[in-house]
Design an enzyme around this catalytic site. Structure first.
Site, mmCIF file in Angstrom:
data_model
loop_
_atom_site.group_PDB
_atom_site.id
_atom_site.type_symbol
_atom_site.label_atom_id
_atom_site.label_comp_id
_atom_site.label_asym_id
_atom_site.label_seq_id
_atom_site.Cartn_x
_atom_site.Cartn_y
_atom_site.Cartn_z
ATOM 1 N N PHE A 1 -7.633 -48.517 61.907
ATOM 2 C CA PHE A 1 -6.617 -47.763 62.637
ATOM 3 C C PHE A 1 -5.308 -47.804 61.847
ATOM 4 O O PHE A 1 -4.812 -48.871 61.497
ATOM 5 C CB PHE A 1 -6.423 -48.305 64.050
ATOM 6 C CG PHE A 1 -5.662 -47.338 64.902
ATOM 7 C CD1 PHE A 1 -6.324 -46.256 65.482
ATOM 8 C CD2 PHE A 1 -4.293 -47.467 65.079
ATOM 9 C CE1 PHE A 1 -5.618 -45.322 66.235
ATOM 10 C CE2 PHE A 1 -3.589 -46.532 65.838
ATOM 11 C CZ PHE A 1 -4.258 -45.463 66.414
ATOM 12 N N ASP B 1 -10.798 -37.648 61.896
ATOM 13 C CA ASP B 1 -11.479 -38.891 62.247
ATOM 14 C C ASP B 1 -12.893 -38.526 62.706
ATOM 15 O O ASP B 1 -13.771 -38.314 61.877
ATOM 16 C CB ASP B 1 -10.642 -39.587 63.333
ATOM 17 C CG ASP B 1 -11.120 -40.974 63.685
ATOM 18 O OD1 ASP B 1 -11.514 -41.717 62.765
ATOM 19 O OD2 ASP B 1 -11.084 -41.345 64.870
ATOM 20 N N GLU C 1 -3.519 -30.756 59.940
ATOM 21 C CA GLU C 1 -3.774 -31.970 60.733
ATOM 22 C C GLU C 1 -3.307 -33.203 59.972
ATOM 23 O O GLU C 1 -3.318 -33.210 58.740
ATOM 24 C CB GLU C 1 -5.282 -32.090 60.997
ATOM 25 C CG GLU C 1 -5.684 -31.760 62.408
ATOM 26 C CD GLU C 1 -5.327 -32.817 63.437
ATOM 27 O OE1 GLU C 1 -4.264 -33.470 63.325
ATOM 28 O OE2 GLU C 1 -6.109 -32.982 64.370
ATOM 29 N N ASP C 2 -2.958 -34.224 60.695
ATOM 30 C CA ASP C 2 -2.625 -35.495 60.061
ATOM 31 C C ASP C 2 -3.881 -36.164 59.507
ATOM 32 O O ASP C 2 -3.928 -36.573 58.351
ATOM 33 C CB ASP C 2 -1.907 -36.434 61.051
ATOM 34 C CG ASP C 2 -2.604 -36.538 62.402
ATOM 35 O OD1 ASP C 2 -3.697 -35.950 62.583
ATOM 36 O OD2 ASP C 2 -2.059 -37.201 63.285
ATOM 37 N N ARG D 1 5.396 -43.606 64.215
ATOM 38 C CA ARG D 1 5.265 -42.329 63.506
ATOM 39 C C ARG D 1 6.282 -42.223 62.375
ATOM 40 O O ARG D 1 6.072 -41.517 61.399
ATOM 41 C CB ARG D 1 5.500 -41.145 64.467
ATOM 42 C CG ARG D 1 4.466 -40.999 65.553
ATOM 43 C CD ARG D 1 4.663 -39.652 66.253
ATOM 44 N NE ARG D 1 3.998 -39.586 67.547
ATOM 45 C CZ ARG D 1 2.727 -39.249 67.736
ATOM 46 N NH1 ARG D 1 1.972 -38.968 66.703
ATOM 47 N NH2 ARG D 1 2.214 -39.199 68.944
HETATM 48 P P1 IMP Z 1 -10.542 -36.780 65.780
HETATM 49 O O1 IMP Z 1 -10.592 -35.720 66.836
HETATM 50 O O2 IMP Z 1 -11.347 -37.987 66.152
HETATM 51 O O3 IMP Z 1 -10.914 -36.252 64.409
HETATM 52 O O4 IMP Z 1 -9.072 -37.345 65.696
HETATM 53 C C1 IMP Z 1 -7.998 -36.544 65.928
HETATM 54 C C2 IMP Z 1 -6.685 -37.231 65.969
HETATM 55 O O5 IMP Z 1 -6.732 -38.571 66.413
HETATM 56 C C3 IMP Z 1 -6.010 -37.320 64.620
HETATM 57 O O6 IMP Z 1 -5.448 -36.092 64.279
HETATM 58 C C4 IMP Z 1 -4.972 -38.369 64.903
HETATM 59 O O7 IMP Z 1 -3.841 -37.795 65.499
HETATM 60 C C5 IMP Z 1 -5.672 -39.302 65.863
HETATM 61 N N1 IMP Z 1 -6.186 -40.470 65.129
HETATM 62 C C6 IMP Z 1 -7.425 -40.691 64.666
HETATM 63 N N2 IMP Z 1 -7.508 -41.861 63.985
HETATM 64 C C7 IMP Z 1 -6.263 -42.381 64.024
HETATM 65 C C8 IMP Z 1 -5.662 -43.565 63.455
HETATM 66 O O8 IMP Z 1 -6.281 -44.380 62.757
HETATM 67 N N3 IMP Z 1 -4.342 -43.733 63.724
HETATM 68 C C9 IMP Z 1 -3.597 -42.878 64.458
HETATM 69 N N4 IMP Z 1 -4.112 -41.749 64.976
HETATM 70 C C10 IMP Z 1 -5.419 -41.504 64.756
HETATM 71 MG MG MG Z 2 -3.598 -35.365 65.321
#
Ligand code: IMP
Ligand code: MG
Length: 180
Positions: free
Chosen positions: A151, A102, A98-99, A164
């Protein structure tokens, strides 16, 4: 595009060091294992490409595409599978790449989904971690760099589909978000 950057939070040099360290650990830990690396699209595509080249053991790979954000900066909490993996993971070791973790909702969903397919193990490698935003109790076994509750874009991470391709992880100027 460069003029939209407010601040560089993680530099390309720090990122390179991070991917090297993670690749080394993964290579040691999965030595002799049937490893399948699964990248979560779209955000992980650059990290995945870098990480794969730091892994020195044989590893298969596949991609899964999910969507949770739309064009917003806040998670909707709904994880949609847009493209599933093609490989049969039964009896294999799966490493989800995963990138960023969050809220943790995406990973939670993916771990559950893969768990139903009888893999030998399912672990997670994430380039970035925002622990302050977690909604479910989930941690990546392989974690890169912790980032503050801001963000961020770059190194695969987007805002409304853009940025990106920035090589560093950055925040954007406030006026960029002002009409969302
Ligand atoms: P989660 O499900 O809330 O853990 O977030 C999943 C996805 O949301 C990450 O894998 C990112 O692709 C995207 N994401 C969350 N925070 C950010 C951010 O600050 N910038 C860009 N993408 C984000
Ligand atoms: Mg993602």
């Amino acid at each position: 595009m460069m003029g939209d950057i407010e601040e560089i939070l993680v530099s390309r040099e720090q990122i390179r060091e991070m991917t090297r360290g993670l690749g080394k650990r993964i290579s040691e830990d999965y030595e002799g294992c049937d490893l399948i690396v699964v990248g979560v699209l779209k955000g992980s595509f650059i990290f995945l490409a870098d990480l794969m080249r730091e892994i020195t053991i044989p590893a298969d790979m596949d991609l899964i595409a999910v969507s949770s954000y739309g064009a917003s900066t806040k998670s909707s909490g709904v994880v949609r599978i847009i493209k599933d993996i093609d490989i049969d993971i039964e009896g294999k070791h799966v490493l989800i790449v995963e990138d960023l973790v969050d809220t943790g909702l995406t990973l939670n969903h993916l771990k559950e989904l893969f768990g139903t397919r009888n893999p030998k193990s399912v672990k997670v490698c994430a380039a970035f971690d925002k622990p302050s935003r977690r909604k479910v109790d989930i941690e990546a076994e392989y974690k890169g760099i912790e980032v503050p509750d801001k963000f961020i874009v770059g190194y695969g991470l987007d805002y409304a589909g853009k940025y990106r391709n920035l090589p560093d992880v950055c925040t954007l100027k406030k006026e960029i978000y002002s009409n969302s």
